[in-house]
Write a protein that holds these residues in place. Structure first.
Motif, PDB file in Angstrom:
ATOM      1  N   GLY A 236       0.952  -1.144   0.086  1.00  0.00           N
ATOM      2  CA  GLY A 236      -0.052   0.012  -0.093  1.00  0.00           C
ATOM      3  C   GLY A 236       0.875   1.319   0.021  1.00  0.00           C
ATOM      4  N   GLY A 237       2.097   1.115   0.331  1.00  0.00           N
ATOM      5  CA  GLY A 237       2.886   2.330   0.381  1.00  0.00           C
ATOM      6  C   GLY A 237       3.176   3.191  -0.666  1.00  0.00           C
ATOM      7  N   ARG A 238       3.044   2.529  -2.161  1.00  0.00           N
ATOM      8  CA  ARG A 238       3.233   3.099  -3.261  1.00  0.00           C
ATOM      9  C   ARG A 238       1.987   4.001  -3.513  1.00  0.00           C
ATOM     10  N   THR A 239       0.767   3.599  -2.984  1.00  0.00           N
ATOM     11  CA  THR A 239      -0.250   4.317  -3.347  1.00  0.00           C
ATOM     12  C   THR A 239      -0.731   5.278  -2.102  1.00  0.00           C
ATOM     13  N   GLY A 240       0.266   5.559  -1.109  1.00  0.00           N
ATOM     14  CA  GLY A 240       0.036   6.484   0.064  1.00  0.00           C
ATOM     15  C   GLY A 240      -0.712   5.707   1.107  1.00  0.00           C
ATOM     16  N   LEU A 241      -0.854   4.157   1.298  1.00  0.00           N
ATOM     17  CA  LEU A 241      -1.457   3.750   2.545  1.00  0.00           C
ATOM     18  C   LEU A 241      -0.172   3.322   3.260  1.00  0.00           C
ATOM     19  N   HIS A 242      -0.103   3.993   4.272  1.00  0.00           N
ATOM     20  CA  HIS A 242       1.108   3.860   5.280  1.00  0.00           C
ATOM     21  C   HIS A 242       0.619   3.049   6.675  1.00  0.00           C
TER      22      HIS A 242
END
Length: 265
Positions: A236-242
């Motif tokens: 999810g990090g690549r789409t802003g979910l951190h």
């Protein structure tokens, strides 16, 4: 080691195959942000060891590795800002974006939890960045190829440094072996995200997995450590979910710039 759990909305999926024919031409802004944010957040985590490493030589080594990552981040974020053409520069991208705007992988934002954790994370990151930058150094975009060629040399040193420490700890005392294995077990699931399919990537991420696996497996074997099974694969990090950890990291990293907007030092 503390278990790191992301927000309930965080996506989870195994590593997927990338596009058969990655696009030619200039890289997308999001792709450049992903590369730059990986380096920027890794640099911030490594800088936390300043004056805290187990020995003076290691204190200097980790500071230098952090500066290498920061240097790559500056080049990549500057290029991203130019490609975005929205009036932002590298500083604005680093210090004035909120967590949902960052495109880094989850691996780099997680707290290290100790020196063994730092070495496990650096091993995984550099084993990924070496083949990534090697491939990008031959991409069609001359600007990105030049940045990658420089960063590849630095990442090779990072890989060598983390490999030596992983072997030293893994094949050391009973306690150092336990701590190193715990660190490998904790951070291994987050490596799957590095190879998720990305249609906008100049290099198919799936092409990098074979070299990554071979490199890491060789180091773990020499260190008498067990490679974890591939099961849970957070992403999810690549789409802003951190994870929640990125917000705390950004609060510390951005506080001076946000408190004194427009200041020059």
């Amino acid at each position: 080691m503390t278990e790191h759990l992301g927000p309930a909305t965080e996506a989870t999926s195994p590593a997927a195959s990338g596009p058969a024919h990655p696009p030619a031409g200039p890289p997308s802004v999001d792709y450049l942000l992903g590369l730059g944010d990986d380096a920027l957040i890794a640099a911030q985590r490594l800088s936390e060891w300043a004056a805290r490493a187990p020995e003076m030589e290691e204190d200097i080594a980790l500071a230098n590795i952090a500066l290498d990552q920061l240097g790559a981040a500056r080049l990549l974020l500057t290029y991203a800002a130019e490609r975005e053409a929205a009036g932002r520069d590298e500083d604005a991208l680093a210090f004035l974006r909120d967590d949902r705007e960052f495109r880094n992988c989850l691996l780099v934002e997680l707290p290290d939890g100790g020196f063994a954790g730092t070495m496990a994370k650096l091993l995984f990151l550099s084993a990924y960045q070496v083949p990534l930058y090697t491939a990008l150094s031959g991409c069609a975009d001359d600007r990105l190829a030049a940045i990658a060629a420089k960063a590849r040399k630095e990442s090779a040193y990072h890989l060598d440094h983390s490999s030596l420490w992983t072997v030293r700890l893994g094949d050391g005392t009973e306690e150092s072996h336990r701590r190193m294995q715990d660190a490998v077990d904790e951070f291994w699931p987050y490596t799957a995200e590095l190879f998720d399919a990305d249609p906008a990537a100049p290099v198919d991420p799936a092409r990098l997995r074979g070299e990554f696996d071979a490199t890491v497996s060789a180091v773990l074997d020499e260190a008498t450590l067990r490679r974890p099974a591939d099961r849970w694969a957070p992403g999810g990090g690549r789409t802003g979910l951190h994870t929640e950890h990125l917000s705390y990291l950004l609060a510390e990293m951005q506080v001076v710039h946000r408190a004194h907007p427009g200041a020059r030092w």
